[in-house]
Design an enzyme around this catalytic site. Structure first.
Site, PDB file in Angstrom:
ATOM      1  N   SER A 389       0.877  -1.151   0.000  1.00  0.00           N
ATOM      2  CA  SER A 389       0.000   0.000   0.000  1.00  0.00           C
ATOM      3  C   SER A 389       0.917   1.204   0.000  1.00  0.00           C
ATOM      4  O   SER A 389       1.662   1.423   0.933  1.00  0.00           O
ATOM      5  CB  SER A 389      -0.877  -0.011   1.245  1.00  0.00           C
ATOM      6  OG  SER A 389      -1.588   1.192   1.315  1.00  0.00           O
ATOM      7  N   ARG A 390       0.887   1.979  -1.091  1.00  0.00           N
ATOM      8  CA  ARG A 390       1.896   3.022  -1.240  1.00  0.00           C
ATOM      9  C   ARG A 390       1.564   4.297  -0.473  1.00  0.00           C
ATOM     10  O   ARG A 390       2.442   5.095  -0.222  1.00  0.00           O
ATOM     11  CB  ARG A 390       2.102   3.334  -2.721  1.00  0.00           C
ATOM     12  CG  ARG A 390       2.945   2.283  -3.410  1.00  0.00           C
ATOM     13  CD  ARG A 390       3.305   2.695  -4.816  1.00  0.00           C
ATOM     14  NE  ARG A 390       2.314   2.241  -5.770  1.00  0.00           N
ATOM     15  CZ  ARG A 390       2.343   1.066  -6.388  1.00  0.00           C
ATOM     16  NH1 ARG A 390       3.329   0.230  -6.171  1.00  0.00           N
ATOM     17  NH2 ARG A 390       1.408   0.717  -7.235  1.00  0.00           N
ATOM     18  N   VAL A 391       0.310   4.518  -0.122  1.00  0.00           N
ATOM     19  CA  VAL A 391      -0.003   5.756   0.602  1.00  0.00           C
ATOM     20  C   VAL A 391      -0.665   5.518   1.955  1.00  0.00           C
ATOM     21  O   VAL A 391      -0.685   6.404   2.793  1.00  0.00           O
ATOM     22  CB  VAL A 391      -0.901   6.711  -0.225  1.00  0.00           C
ATOM     23  CG1 VAL A 391      -0.170   7.222  -1.417  1.00  0.00           C
ATOM     24  CG2 VAL A 391      -2.197   6.032  -0.620  1.00  0.00           C
TER      25      VAL A 391
END
Lengths: 526, 188
Positions: A389-391
């Site tokens: 999950s990048r953010v």
């Protein structure tokens, strides 16, 4: 019917008749040149706009997709069985759109907003939202900062999702993709009861009618339909209905997003939507590309997913947002969000196929589900190694971040070492420790369907796992322990749970939790 | 490739050549006749031309035999060219675009008037005046009339991409829709 006198009936009819406008006027028309396979070619309609709705003589609606030199290509939103060559086609001067309002909640509708659940017409105040709309520009957004709790331990701890994020759920058939999103919807019940609802929109694309009915029934059973809309374009519906369904879902989500509220939209699944779009594109004779998908399939998905956003807090800035529909302008508020959870179905775990790679690159992370994990009883069958999950990390509540910080890395390491462990017992102490701890954490992260866990309980149990407090408990007893431990906390230490819920974890709480775990763990020791 | 361009291109080529050779009206009339023959369902010439089993040479021969005495040399050459290029399935698009371009060149607009019975001259003149709302004043209007019993009374006027529906049938339909759509709320 009540008691109405015949004279009253004629009075009403008379009034109605007076109201009918019979003045003829010039209408813009075209003539059908050819029709078949869900598309029609129409001669005339020279002023028609792309994406405009048109009406055929028999009442079938269509959407203009191709504007060509001598004719226009129209996709039919019906079977078009009564349309024949030479029929008149009328412009409606309306861009394809859907009527959205609060009264949609709890309903099952199709792409055009017509009810499918037999609960009668949808009434109440509605606004017209276009299906295709430009995503909000950079200045109208803000970074993702609030968590969207899925109620699934593995996701909330390791692959956190924030409000306004786009997180892909990808996996083979029968790996529990839909189960994850249904749990997520059910878990929003808590927010609804608190009076800060996260409105959910479940878009079912190309599924069986019976599956959609099942999902509606399940959500009803868990009290989730109060804040949920289901948009269904079933496998038997025209391809155009199927590929526009996610856009209808996004339009409904935008209504909540732009009025300062939170919404979650689920596209189940985009691979079927891509197939429907390919079908329409090929019939419209657009040139095929890789895997026969049209060249703009990437654009189709990226413009859909870009509409998920976290809107800036300031109302006066939000009110100036680009491409706001006329009817919603006076209701706009800042601070809303639209989270998107697209689903992609892979074939035999092949994530490097065309559509999966496209959507992976568009989204802010992916949750990868594997069938061998699923079959081994690890459910949800999340492959921690390649899920990211990048953010969402920024959105995680502090206590969870602190407790679960190393969990993902530990589990990825455990997966690698696990293969070694099968070869023999000649393992050094550190390796053994990693494996022992990993095996217990896997047990902790297992979770039955329809049983979302509130975030404070997640923190409490993951704390026990990551601090290595469970090493004395046999692996097959971990789940039993978990249940007892959480029940104990609920009954005796409500205060700790309350504090954890606020995102606070301090030494005092840590010591208390450690004590409780140790106390309860004793009887599981062999 | 965008197939809808094909009809436009062929029509344009024929129109320009015809106008160079001062044969515009002859060719226009020829095409009207050819279209009529092709549309005649009893001889199904259109189906024959579109049949992929038949050889182009046979199709060309067929066209030559049918039309060589009835049409201008240029028209015949054009028909043969279209067949040689394998574009026989675009004949209808070519005709359609040729008429359109021909009308544009000569500043003519065709209008269709559909009535239940044969209209008298006065009415046709009035409808023509109405059509000028759409058609610019400097364009000539060419009137095609048709009779349809089903419209009961009144008329339909079709001008370019516009339709003016003043028929009894349409009015009845409007009233029907209006009455069916209203949800009466009965207060007791």
């Amino acid at each position: 019917m009540g008691n109405i006198k015949p004279s009253e009936v004629s009075d009403i009819l008379k009034k109605e008749l007076e109201g009918v406008d019979l003045k003829a006027e010039f209408k813009e028309i075209g003539k059908v040149l050819e029709v078949g396979d869900g598309i029609a070619r129409v001669y005339g309609l020279s002023e028609v706009q792309a994406n405009e709705m048109v009406r055929f003589e028999d009442g079938t609606m269509g959407i203009v997709l191709n504007l060509e030199e001598d004719n226009v290509g129209v996709v039919l939103l019906g079977n078009g069985i009564n349309i024949s060559e030479g029929d008149t086609v009328y412009r409606t001067k309306r861009i394809a759109s859907i009527q959205v309002g609060e009264s949609l909640l709890g309903r099952v509708i199709n792409t055009l907003g017509e009810p499918l659940d037999g609960k009668g017409p949808i009434e109440g105040e509605m606004v017209e939202m276009p299906l295709e709309r430009k995503a909000p520009g950079v200045i109208y957004r803000q970074p993702v900062k609030e968590p969207l709790q899925t109620g699934i331990k593995a996701i909330d701890a390791m692959i956190p999702i924030g409000r306004g994020q786009r997180e892909l759920i990808i996996g083979d058939r029968q790996t529990g993709k839909t189960a994850i999103v249904l749990d997520t919807i059910i878990n929003q019940r808590e927010n609804y009861e608190k009076g800060e609802p996260v409105y959910c929109i479940y878009v079912a694309i190309g599924q069986k009618g019976s599956s959609v009915a099942n999902i509606a029934k399940t959500l009803e059973k868990y009290g989730a339909m109060d804040y949920t809309v289901i948009v269904a374009a079933n496998a038997s519906d025209p391809a155009a209905m199927q590929f526009y369904a996610p856009f209808a879902g996004a339009a409904i989500g935008e209504y909540f997003r732009d009025t300062g509220r939170h919404a979650l939209v689920i596209y189940d699944d985009l691979s079927k939507q891509a197939v429907a779009y390919r079908e329409v594109s090929l019939l419209l004779r657009r040139p095929p590309g890789r895997e026969a998908y049209p060249g703009d399939i990437f654009y189709l998905h990226s413009r859909l997913l870009e509409r998920a956003a976290k809107i800036i807090e300031a109302d006066e800035v939000a009110r100036q947002m680009n491409n706001l529909p006329e009817q919603i302008k006076d209701k706009v508020k800042g601070g809303g969000s639209l989270t998107a959870l697209p689903i992609i179905e892979t074939k035999a775990g092949d994530v490097s196929a065309y559509i999966p790679t496209n959507v992976i690159s568009i989204t802010d992370g992916q949750i990868f589900l594997e069938s061998n994990l699923f079959n081994a009883g690890v459910r949800p069958a999340i492959n921690v190694g390649i899920s990211v999950s990048r953010v969402g990390g920024n959105a995680q509540i502090k206590a969870m971040k602190k407790v679960a910080g190393t969990l993902k890395l530990d589990q990825a390491q455990y997966r690698e070492l696990e293969a070694f462990a099968k070869f023999g017992s000649d393992l050094d102490e550190t390796t053994k420790a990693v494996i022992e701890k990993g095996a217990r954490n896997v047990e902790i992260l297992k979770q039955p369907q329809y049983k979302p866990v509130p975030v404070e309980k997640q923190i409490a149990i993951i704390f026990a796992g990551t601090r290595g407090l469970l090493l004395d408990i046999p692996v097959n007893k971990v789940q039993e322990f978990e249940q007892e431990y959480l029940e104990y906390l609920e009954n005796n230490n409500q205060d700790i749970l309350e504090t954890l819920k606020k995102g606070v974890i301090n030494e005092e709480i840590e010591t208390k939790l450690t004590e409780i775990v140790k106390k309860l763990a004793v009887k599981y020791k062999n | 490739m965008n197939l809808s361009k094909i009809g436009v291109r062929y029509a344009k080529a024929l129109l320009e050549l015809a106008s160079d050779k001062n044969k515009l009206d002859v060719i226009y009339q020829d095409l009207k006749n050819v279209e009529q023959v092709m549309d005649d369902k009893s001889i199904s010439l259109y189906e024959v031309l579109n049949n992929p089993i038949l050889k182009p040479s046979f199709k060309a021969h067929l066209i030559e035999e049918i039309f060589k005495t009835n049409v201008d040399e240029l028209t015949l050459k054009f028909l043969l060219l279209v067949i040689k290029k394998g574009r026989e399935s675009f004949f209808d698009a070519i005709f359609r675009n040729f008429y359109k371009q021909y009308n544009e060149l000569n500043k003519i607009r065709e209008i269709n008037i559909i009535t239940a019975i044969e209209p008298d001259k006065n009415i046709v003149e009035k409808i023509k005046a109405l059509a000028h709302k759409i058609v610019p004043e400097d364009y000539k209007i060419k009137i095609n009339t048709e009779q349809y019993k089903e419209i009961i009374g009144g008329f339909v006027l079709e001008v370019e991409d516009f339709e003016f529906d003043a028929t009894v049938k349409n009015k009845l339909q409007t009233i029907k829709n209006e009455l069916l759509n209203t949800s009466y709320k009965i207060k007791l």
